[in-house]
Design an enzyme around this catalytic site. Structure first.
Site, mmCIF file in Angstrom:
data_model
loop_
_atom_site.group_PDB
_atom_site.id
_atom_site.type_symbol
_atom_site.label_atom_id
_atom_site.label_comp_id
_atom_site.label_asym_id
_atom_site.label_seq_id
_atom_site.Cartn_x
_atom_site.Cartn_y
_atom_site.Cartn_z
ATOM 1 N N HIS A 282 0.948 -1.181 0.035
ATOM 2 C CA HIS A 282 -0.010 -0.169 -0.110
ATOM 3 C C HIS A 282 0.727 1.308 0.065
ATOM 4 C CE1 HIS A 282 -0.131 0.910 4.330
ATOM 5 N NE2 HIS A 282 0.146 -0.517 4.626
ATOM 6 N N ASP A 294 6.100 1.304 6.509
ATOM 7 C CA ASP A 294 4.611 0.875 6.525
ATOM 8 C C ASP A 294 4.124 1.753 5.480
ATOM 9 O OD1 ASP A 294 2.139 0.037 6.623
ATOM 10 O OD2 ASP A 294 2.020 0.532 8.635
ATOM 11 N N GLU A 328 -5.100 1.977 2.829
ATOM 12 C CA GLU A 328 -5.122 0.563 3.755
ATOM 13 C C GLU A 328 -5.227 1.124 5.043
ATOM 14 O OE1 GLU A 328 -3.396 -2.305 6.510
ATOM 15 O OE2 GLU A 328 -2.678 -0.433 6.350
ATOM 16 N N GLU A 329 -4.552 2.181 5.735
ATOM 17 C CA GLU A 329 -4.364 2.466 7.019
ATOM 18 C C GLU A 329 -5.917 2.910 7.556
ATOM 19 O OE1 GLU A 329 -2.160 1.760 8.700
ATOM 20 O OE2 GLU A 329 -0.200 1.775 7.616
ATOM 21 N N ASP A 356 3.496 -6.341 3.630
ATOM 22 C CA ASP A 356 2.872 -5.155 4.444
ATOM 23 C C ASP A 356 3.614 -5.307 5.905
ATOM 24 O OD1 ASP A 356 1.887 -2.751 5.350
ATOM 25 O OD2 ASP A 356 -0.098 -3.447 5.576
ATOM 26 N N HIS A 426 4.114 3.015 12.490
ATOM 27 C CA HIS A 426 2.981 4.417 12.745
ATOM 28 C C HIS A 426 3.599 5.367 13.557
ATOM 29 C CE1 HIS A 426 -0.633 1.641 11.935
ATOM 30 N NE2 HIS A 426 0.150 1.589 11.000
HETATM 31 ZN ZN LIG Z 1 0.673 -1.301 6.298
#
Ligand SMILES: [Zn+2]
Ligand SMILES: *[C@@H]1O[C@H](CO)[C@@H](O)[C@H](O)[C@H]1NC(C)=O
Ligand SMILES: *[C@@H]1O[C@H](CO)[C@@H](O)[C@H](O)[C@H]1NC(C)=O
Ligand SMILES: *[C@@H]1O[C@H](CO)[C@@H](O)[C@H](O)[C@H]1NC(C)=O
Ligand SMILES: *[C@@H]1O[C@H](CO)[C@@H](O)[C@H](O)[C@H]1NC(C)=O
Ligand SMILES: *[C@@H]1O[C@H](CO)[C@@H](O)[C@H](O)[C@H]1NC(C)=O
Ligand SMILES: *[C@@H]1O[C@H](CO)[C@@H](O)[C@H](O)[C@H]1NC(C)=O
Length: 463
Positions: A282, A294, A328-329, A356, A426
């Site tokens: 993603h 990510d 995606e998140e 991912d 994140h």
């Molecule tokens: Zn991800």
């Protein structure tokens, strides 16, 4: 916006076009050997890391709904077209547009101190005056239920514990339950805001954000994450019976949905172009750090699969399609709409692959599929002996490909040394520095060898 595009694009194109005739110099035995050689020693050595760094340095993180995500799609799309990949196009999807705005949290009592926080995606704000309230710390939903009355008019802090060393990935789900659902559980007890311990294996006082959801049965209260260190400190104040007060200010709000884009490119199959192997990652990320781990890395190795085949001028029997997902998140938003639009391809999809979970040193593949298809994957894995990435474990999947896997399509993800994944995830620590260029090349090799060799089997992987 155009300026950086012109500055960066020629570099990318020249890096990739330099490779066009390099395979003449190789003396490989099989296509898999040639793919591995090209990406680990040939002209593509370092290119995936180069692209990842160029993308994430130049555009930065790519929050769903933010213009940076659209810029990233344009950037990769232009590079793919310049490189000569086939069928490069975007497919529009409707995506949410959450805006963080300014935010801060301060401990007011027992001392004044700035708290390390990040608002959670989808959260509401506090209003212009912020929220100041006493604090109740709990470790679990069960504890909150018992102390529900104490939570009224307080800021509830969830401080769930898990042994991340023993189970670096296994802790994530149970801890995320508090990030995702804590606000509504706290609101049920008439709390005024919810703070949750970062879902992180390690922390240097860095908060980790992520998505949260509201239960429509309760009022929406602001939700943020706290660094591990600060969540533990608050718990210690409580254990010592010291009264605590926190001031929280968040401008977070949600604007109307916007148009986002799944980006698609292909190498068409030579004899079975109607059948597909899908490789993906993603392109969106959280709005902190660079979104390199990510999931910039997963997106880039999926692109590299096509670049390698194109550069070697090799076609498998089936089409290999690279999809870079949007949003995606916030819950696989772009991928869900892709599945709805492409559901008719369930019977012609041999495998869906998503990386991912990092592109650290690769060990092999995580795979979900019938026993028969597992045996076939096992057979193919010997092609990765030269780079010692032959391991096959169960559990292939990913938010974006799970709709296909649930319909019986075999699914795979990259097995890699990602024990530190949730240290960076994140957070501001998610930068290109977490990766090693050599390991990314190896990861791209694993991805390319499986994509190609599955696409070139005589039959679709058996369901
Ligand atoms: Zn991800
Ligand atoms: C995109 O993100 C930047 C940085 O956080 C922010 O300043 C800008 O307002 C955002 N744009 C949109 C459309 O949300
Ligand atoms: C905190 O208060 C509780 C309840 O009054 C008491 O049982 C406990 O001993 C106190 N703890 C400390 C460290 O003072
Ligand atoms: C794809 O097309 C070929 C040739 O037309 C056909 O034999 C094959 O059954 C098709 N694949 C699927 C899964 O329908
Ligand atoms: C090969 O990989 C396995 C794990 O997949 C590892 O245990 C082993 O030590 C590696 N071998 C070498 C020679 O590096
Ligand atoms: C698949 O393999 C597992 C483990 O080897 C076995 O327990 C199971 O019965 C097999 N399933 C089928 C349908 O053969
Ligand atoms: C990068 O990865 C390669 C291959 O795994 C390894 O040999 C090398 O030592 C790593 N470099 C650093 C700086 O860790």
């Amino acid at each position: 916006m155009m300026l950086w595009l012109f500055l960066i694009l020629p570099v990318i194109i020249s890096v990739t076009s330099r490779s066009i005739d390099i395979h003449d110099k190789l003396t490989p035995k099989t296509v898999s050997d040639r793919l591995i050689e090209l990406v680990t020693q040939g002209a593509f050595r370092g290119v995936t890391y180069y692209r990842l760094a160029a993308l994430t340095d130049t555009i930065g993180p790519r929050l769903c709904g933010n213009e940076s995500l659209t810029q990233a799609v344009d950037w990769v799309r232009h590079a793919m077209i310049g490189e000569g990949l086939e069928n490069v196009h975007v497919e529009p999807v409707q995506i949410p547009h959450w805006v963080r705005g300014a935010e801060r949290a301060h401990l007011i009592q027992p001392r004044i101190a700035k708290l390390s926080m990040l608002g959670l995606g989808n959260s509401v704000g506090t209003g212009p005056n912020g929220i100041q309230a006493p604090v109740l710390v709990v470790r679990s939903f069960d504890e909150l239920d018992i102390r529900c009355e104490e939570a009224r008019n307080k800021i509830v802090v969830f401080n769930p514990q898990c042994d991340w060393v023993a189970q670096p990935v296994g802790c994530y789900g149970p801890i995320v339950a508090y990030r995702a659902g804590g606000a509504s559980r706290a609101a049920k007890c008439e709390a005024v805001a919810s703070l949750s311990r970062s879902a992180a294996s390690h922390s240097i006082d860095s908060p980790h954000t992520g998505m949260m959801n509201y239960d429509p049965a309760y009022p929406k209260i602001p939700a943020a994450s706290l660094s591990v260190e600060h969540a533990d400190m608050l718990e210690r104040f409580q254990q010592r019976n010291q009264s605590m007060e926190i001031f929280l200010y968040m401008e977070a709000h949600t604007l109307p949905d916007v148009v986002g884009y799944n980006l698609v490119a292909e190498i068409e199959g030579s004899t079975l172009p109607n059948e597909t192997v899908l490789v993906s990652g993603h392109l969106d990320s959280w709005d902190v750090g660079q979104g390199a781990m990510d999931d910039g890395g997963g997106a880039m190795i999926s692109w590299t699969v096509l670049s390698l085949l194109h550069s070697l001028n090799i076609r498998a029997k089936r089409t290999i399609r690279c999809v870079l997902w949007s949003c995606e998140e916030f819950g696989g938003i772009g991928a869900d709409q892709y599945f709805t639009a492409h559901e008719n391809e369930v019977p012609t999809m041999s495998i869906v692959m998503e990386s991912d979970m990092g592109v650290f040193h690769p060990r092999g593949l995580e795979f979900t599929g019938s026993n028969k298809s597992q045996q076939i994957i096992q057979t193919l894995s010997v092609q990765l002996q030269s780079i010692n990435a032959t391991q096959i474990l169960p559990g292939g999947g990913g938010t974006d490909i799970d709709p296909w896997v649930e319909r019986g399509v075999p699914g795979a993800s990259l097995l890699n040394d990602n024990a530190n994944y949730f240290a960076y995830h994140h957070s501001n620590g998610d930068t290109v520095n977490v990766f090693n260029s050599t390991d990314i090349d190896l990861a791209a090799a694993v991805w390319a060898v499986y994509a190609y060799s599955i696409a070139d089997l005589d039959n679709l992987l058996p369901r």
